[in-house]
Design a protein around this motif. Sequence first.
Motif, PDB file in Angstrom:
ATOM      1  N   GLY A 963      53.242  60.330   3.326  1.00  0.00           N
ATOM      2  CA  GLY A 963      52.887  61.466   2.560  1.00  0.00           C
ATOM      3  C   GLY A 963      51.293  61.811   2.474  1.00  0.00           C
ATOM      4  N   LEU A 964      50.874  62.634   1.843  1.00  0.00           N
ATOM      5  CA  LEU A 964      49.403  62.923   1.627  1.00  0.00           C
ATOM      6  C   LEU A 964      48.831  62.560   0.515  1.00  0.00           C
ATOM      7  N   GLY A 965      49.461  62.435  -0.663  1.00  0.00           N
ATOM      8  CA  GLY A 965      48.854  62.150  -1.866  1.00  0.00           C
ATOM      9  C   GLY A 965      47.346  62.657  -2.198  1.00  0.00           C
ATOM     10  N   SER A 966      46.776  62.470  -3.176  1.00  0.00           N
ATOM     11  CA  SER A 966      45.687  62.992  -3.781  1.00  0.00           C
ATOM     12  C   SER A 966      44.497  61.835  -4.094  1.00  0.00           C
ATOM     13  N   ARG A 967      44.696  60.787  -3.414  1.00  0.00           N
ATOM     14  CA  ARG A 967      43.811  59.562  -3.654  1.00  0.00           C
ATOM     15  C   ARG A 967      42.082  59.771  -3.557  1.00  0.00           C
ATOM     16  N   THR A 968      41.784  60.626  -2.829  1.00  0.00           N
ATOM     17  CA  THR A 968      40.473  60.898  -3.000  1.00  0.00           C
ATOM     18  C   THR A 968      39.710  61.055  -4.328  1.00  0.00           C
ATOM     19  N   CYS A 969      40.593  61.656  -5.232  1.00  0.00           N
ATOM     20  CA  CYS A 969      40.305  61.716  -6.429  1.00  0.00           C
ATOM     21  C   CYS A 969      41.485  61.948  -7.240  1.00  0.00           C
ATOM     22  N   GLY A 970      42.338  60.790  -7.664  1.00  0.00           N
ATOM     23  CA  GLY A 970      43.621  61.012  -8.206  1.00  0.00           C
ATOM     24  C   GLY A 970      44.702  59.994  -7.543  1.00  0.00           C
ATOM     25  N   PRO A 971      45.748  60.143  -7.920  1.00  0.00           N
ATOM     26  CA  PRO A 971      46.790  59.320  -7.524  1.00  0.00           C
ATOM     27  C   PRO A 971      47.155  59.190  -5.971  1.00  0.00           C
ATOM     28  N   ASP A 972      47.773  58.006  -5.391  1.00  0.00           N
ATOM     29  CA  ASP A 972      48.127  57.857  -4.151  1.00  0.00           C
ATOM     30  C   ASP A 972      49.441  58.590  -3.987  1.00  0.00           C
ATOM     31  N   VAL A 973      49.811  58.475  -2.478  1.00  0.00           N
ATOM     32  CA  VAL A 973      51.105  58.940  -2.304  1.00  0.00           C
ATOM     33  C   VAL A 973      52.294  58.487  -3.214  1.00  0.00           C
ATOM     34  N   TRP A 974      53.150  59.284  -3.685  1.00  0.00           N
ATOM     35  CA  TRP A 974      53.993  58.898  -4.637  1.00  0.00           C
ATOM     36  C   TRP A 974      55.250  57.865  -3.875  1.00  0.00           C
ATOM     37  N   PRO A 975      55.542  56.930  -4.429  1.00  0.00           N
ATOM     38  CA  PRO A 975      56.360  55.942  -3.876  1.00  0.00           C
ATOM     39  C   PRO A 975      57.570  56.398  -2.991  1.00  0.00           C
ATOM     40  N   GLU A 976      58.151  57.534  -3.510  1.00  0.00           N
ATOM     41  CA  GLU A 976      59.192  57.922  -2.686  1.00  0.00           C
ATOM     42  C   GLU A 976      58.862  58.468  -1.264  1.00  0.00           C
ATOM     43  N   PHE A 977      57.583  58.989  -1.209  1.00  0.00           N
ATOM     44  CA  PHE A 977      57.047  59.605   0.235  1.00  0.00           C
ATOM     45  C   PHE A 977      56.135  58.740   0.722  1.00  0.00           C
ATOM     46  N   ALA A 978      56.021  57.500   0.439  1.00  0.00           N
ATOM     47  CA  ALA A 978      55.170  56.480   1.329  1.00  0.00           C
ATOM     48  C   ALA A 978      56.198  55.949   2.495  1.00  0.00           C
ATOM     49  N   LEU A 979      55.310  55.875   3.426  1.00  0.00           N
ATOM     50  CA  LEU A 979      56.306  55.326   4.698  1.00  0.00           C
ATOM     51  C   LEU A 979      56.086  53.918   5.028  1.00  0.00           C
ATOM     52  N   ARG A 980      57.116  53.339   4.819  1.00  0.00           N
ATOM     53  CA  ARG A 980      57.133  51.744   4.991  1.00  0.00           C
ATOM     54  C   ARG A 980      57.552  51.405   6.487  1.00  0.00           C
ATOM     55  N   PRO A 981      57.128  50.578   7.105  1.00  0.00           N
ATOM     56  CA  PRO A 981      57.634  50.018   8.249  1.00  0.00           C
ATOM     57  C   PRO A 981      59.134  49.943   8.223  1.00  0.00           C
ATOM     58  N   GLU A 982      59.778  50.545   9.170  1.00  0.00           N
ATOM     59  CA  GLU A 982      61.239  50.355   9.227  1.00  0.00           C
ATOM     60  C   GLU A 982      61.526  50.745  10.361  1.00  0.00           C
ATOM     61  N   SER A 983      62.850  50.518  10.795  1.00  0.00           N
ATOM     62  CA  SER A 983      63.534  50.833  12.078  1.00  0.00           C
ATOM     63  C   SER A 983      64.068  52.392  12.051  1.00  0.00           C
ATOM     64  N   ARG A 984      63.528  53.116  12.936  1.00  0.00           N
ATOM     65  CA  ARG A 984      63.748  54.395  13.313  1.00  0.00           C
ATOM     66  C   ARG A 984      64.291  54.790  14.844  1.00  0.00           C
ATOM     67  N   THR A 985      64.967  55.929  14.769  1.00  0.00           N
ATOM     68  CA  THR A 985      65.641  56.332  16.160  1.00  0.00           C
ATOM     69  C   THR A 985      65.046  57.858  16.255  1.00  0.00           C
ATOM     70  N   ILE A 986      64.580  57.939  17.587  1.00  0.00           N
ATOM     71  CA  ILE A 986      64.425  59.493  17.836  1.00  0.00           C
ATOM     72  C   ILE A 986      65.239  59.966  18.976  1.00  0.00           C
ATOM     73  N   ARG A 987      66.015  60.872  18.906  1.00  0.00           N
ATOM     74  CA  ARG A 987      66.708  61.472  20.162  1.00  0.00           C
ATOM     75  C   ARG A 987      66.189  62.828  20.435  1.00  0.00           C
ATOM     76  N   LEU A 988      65.914  62.986  22.003  1.00  0.00           N
ATOM     77  CA  LEU A 988      65.670  64.188  22.159  1.00  0.00           C
ATOM     78  C   LEU A 988      66.534  64.810  23.585  1.00  0.00           C
ATOM     79  N   ARG A 989      66.796  65.960  23.598  1.00  0.00           N
ATOM     80  CA  ARG A 989      67.381  66.575  24.689  1.00  0.00           C
ATOM     81  C   ARG A 989      66.165  67.332  25.357  1.00  0.00           C
ATOM     82  N   ILE A 990      66.049  66.919  26.596  1.00  0.00           N
ATOM     83  CA  ILE A 990      64.980  67.800  27.345  1.00  0.00           C
ATOM     84  C   ILE A 990      65.364  68.626  28.562  1.00  0.00           C
TER      85      ILE A 990
END
Length: 993
Positions: A963-990
Amino acid sequence: MPSQLSPHVSDIAPGRGALRPARSWLHSDAPSRSLNGSWRFRLSPTASVTEDFAADGFVDDGWDSIPVPSHWVLEGDGAYGRPIYTNIQFPFPIDPPHVPDENPTGDYRRRFDVPADWSDAERVVLRFDGVESLFRVWVNGVEIGSASGSRLAHEFDVTSAVRTGDNVIAVRVHQWSAASYVEDQDQWWLPGIFRDVTLIARPAGGIEDVWLRTGFDHARGRGSVEAEITADAAAFPVTLRIPELGVEHVWDTPADVAPLDVTGVEPWSAERPRLYDATVSTAAENIALRVGFRTVEIRGDRFLVNGSRVVFHGVNRHETHPERGRVFDEEHAREDLARMKRFNVNAIRTSHYPPHPRLLDLADELGFWVVLECDLETHGFDKVGWVGNPSDDPAWREAYLDRIRRTVERDKNHPSIVIWSLGNESGTGGNLAAMSAWVHARDTGRPVHYEGDYTGEYTDIYSRMYASVPETEQIGADGTRSALLNCTPAQSARQRTKPFLLCEYAHAMGNGPGAFDQYEALVRQYPRLHGGFVWEWRDHGILATAPDGTPYYAYGGDFGEVVHDGNFVMDGMLLSNDVPTPSLHEYKAVVQPVEFVFDGGKVAVTNLRHSADTSDLLFRWRVEHDGLSVASGDLEIPVVAAGESQWASLPPIAVAPDAETWLTIDAVLAAPTPWAPEGHVIATAQLDCSTRRPVPAVRLQADWRPGDGTLSLGVAEFAGGSLIRLAGRPVTGPRLELFRAPTDNDESPADRIEDSDNSIDGVSSADLWRRDGLDRLTTRRVSVEHTADALRTLDKVSAADSALSVMVESVWSLEDGELELRVEIEPSRGWQTVWPRIGVRFELPDGAAPVDGAQWFGLGPLETYPDSLRAARTGLFSATVHDLSVDYARPQETGHRSELRRLALTSGSTEVLRIEALPDTRGRRPGFTLSRHTPQQIARAGHPFELGDSSTSHLIVDAAQHGLGSRTCGPDVWPEFALRPESRTIRLRISAG
Ligand code: GAL
């Protein structure tokens, strides 16, 4: 030329000789002359140059010319010094009230003519609407006076100094003075005579000042006028006329002036800014006013206008222009305000000083709730623990009172002003309390705001800046016993009896902020919360030229300042060149005044406005199949009163069997307004009517065998296991990309309790990403395998001097005759921080037909991030590579489009590659970014011009973004929108285009 009036730059007094009391800025038919124009000018490095230049006979032939109004540092191509940007820091030693001898001093001279018929005038007055920071004035060699209070008006009686015919005026302006200690706002320091200079003939029997205090009794539907006329008794009778209301009222003597009731009045509101032309006249002078009838009131913890609760969807507005600085340009200001209206902004805080007086005429006319702030900020004293803060030093009392009197008196007639604000970030103390007491005595019709009065001792509104979402909720919730910030339980209880507003929130620096919608949800839930003012409306960039001649918008440090605060001055929802950033679109969507809730075949339309009904709106619908419009029409919705809802039936919707079906409803203006054309969209909602379609299952191959990886599969060609071409066009990738060019929020140190659990106090997310080497990942190919129609590679990706890694398995295969790429990304254990993104990057070098654009079906049209999605809709969009990125003043992450279904990379108008994005097993779809530069290149640039030209296109497909948050002056990215290292899959048809 010694003089008893001679002020010293260290003098705390607000000047000598200016007329008191201050007056309104009135539109009078008494004669006046503008002294704007070309003046003679000389700049000296210190304040101690001789004053002989003020003499009538002084020869200024050798001097330069400068326009008035202007700031000398923005004139003369650097010949007169350069702008300085600081936020809190004083750009001179903290040695109050003294300033250094190195004190740029501008001497101004010009000749002017006083017409013969002015000899009838009772007085001749010289008015300065804004001079930064301390000035002295002479007319025909006679010293008239001095004044400080840069963004305040000062008038001098020059009757005995002027003569019919030719005259000379001389003005000396010091950049630094004692006043600079109380004008430490977060902005450029821009010395000079930067607002109008006017010579005014005051007629005998004229009206010195007038205040029409208007009210509206919403229960009885009647208006009232309470007039305060400042005129000699001999000037009477005084007549008030409001022709449209049939008012013609004569007061024969000052004692007669009594309140009037007015019938048939429509009230003024920011939504329906109904103004009536009025005149106040004596035999000698006519004053023209535009009055609006409204009553401001605080009842319990509610802030009401005309009996209804106000929700401020506001912005903090500085006066700033890339070429003119704080010099007012009416056309530009009007367009700026019209733009605010188009983006559903309904309120302005004039941070942190009174704007040019004409701006308030525009606010009355276009319709804004205005918090008018006094020119006061002493933030630099924070550094010394507020020791010596002028706000609590009796020696400064008169200077503080002078400032607030000038503020209130100048602008008191404006219906748009609903709150007076004492200033900004000046600590607290007796002088602020004295200012507040003065306002309360002078104007009982408007409450007093000052954020720094945390405990609510002397102000009427509970105000905070950058309170987090949980803290805002705690303030809004009734019955909470917990203490509020900096308050004892008793003080907290007192604050909870007041209306609350966020005088600043959602710091819009660079790409961001996130979470507008979380604040708005609280405002809907808790009536004590009255909304707030985003920090801030626009970037303050100053137009400059790079060494190679490229124009750019300069920020702190670009002018070689000794101390500065970098790009902290670029924190607006509008770029310096007037281009709205995606955050402004997000804001517009979050605060849209009409809400749609779908239920079965119906929609509930709720009017969230203050008092206006929806009679000015039309409702349009359209149905799209995969983004292509197949039907549209108007929705019949009865007029909805403010605060009410109406149900309407949805049109019949043809649902496509093989495409996504979306219904979009827009509320649009039925007729043009002064700020937008007919058809302008005020509010939008979408409903997904698609039938669910199965996602093709992953075909697992069993017959893998090692190979050299050289083969062709569909449109792909590989050499050594690596992609070399797609559809005959050179392409490299996919390569794991975990880095994004840090946003300003990413670069901001964590320092708040509510920051994400993985943050380290004082350390930015970007520092952690660089520490972990996300910007410099290296790859080791572990294996290459293939079958007859598939290729599999396994890579281990990690950074120098790190044992952390990510395994990346890429499987290329032919599925139903089409090329499919499936990338499985799996982090090792031990990653501690949030990640900026989880994606794969392809490089498409310039070929015969370079990729220069994209067409996509997904969320758009603008960039989106997990905590900034509300402005987006699902549709079919196209844009050039250039337009996919936002030119943030400091280059940073930009351009991510979420929830991609289909993407075509285009060259000219030809599709060269088509990519279909399949959802993962949890239904999540990737996003994409197409850019001329890699995140690493963008991260190295300080300004857009440093990025240089590139014809390579970089396509990043992200399984997820932080997420983006507002930490330059205010709160950080809200936990729900913070990206934690995790396994992910990307599937594309080209496929080929
Ligand atoms: C606030 C201040 C503003 C501005 C903002 C950060 O504390 O009142 O003037 O500095 O922070 O951009």
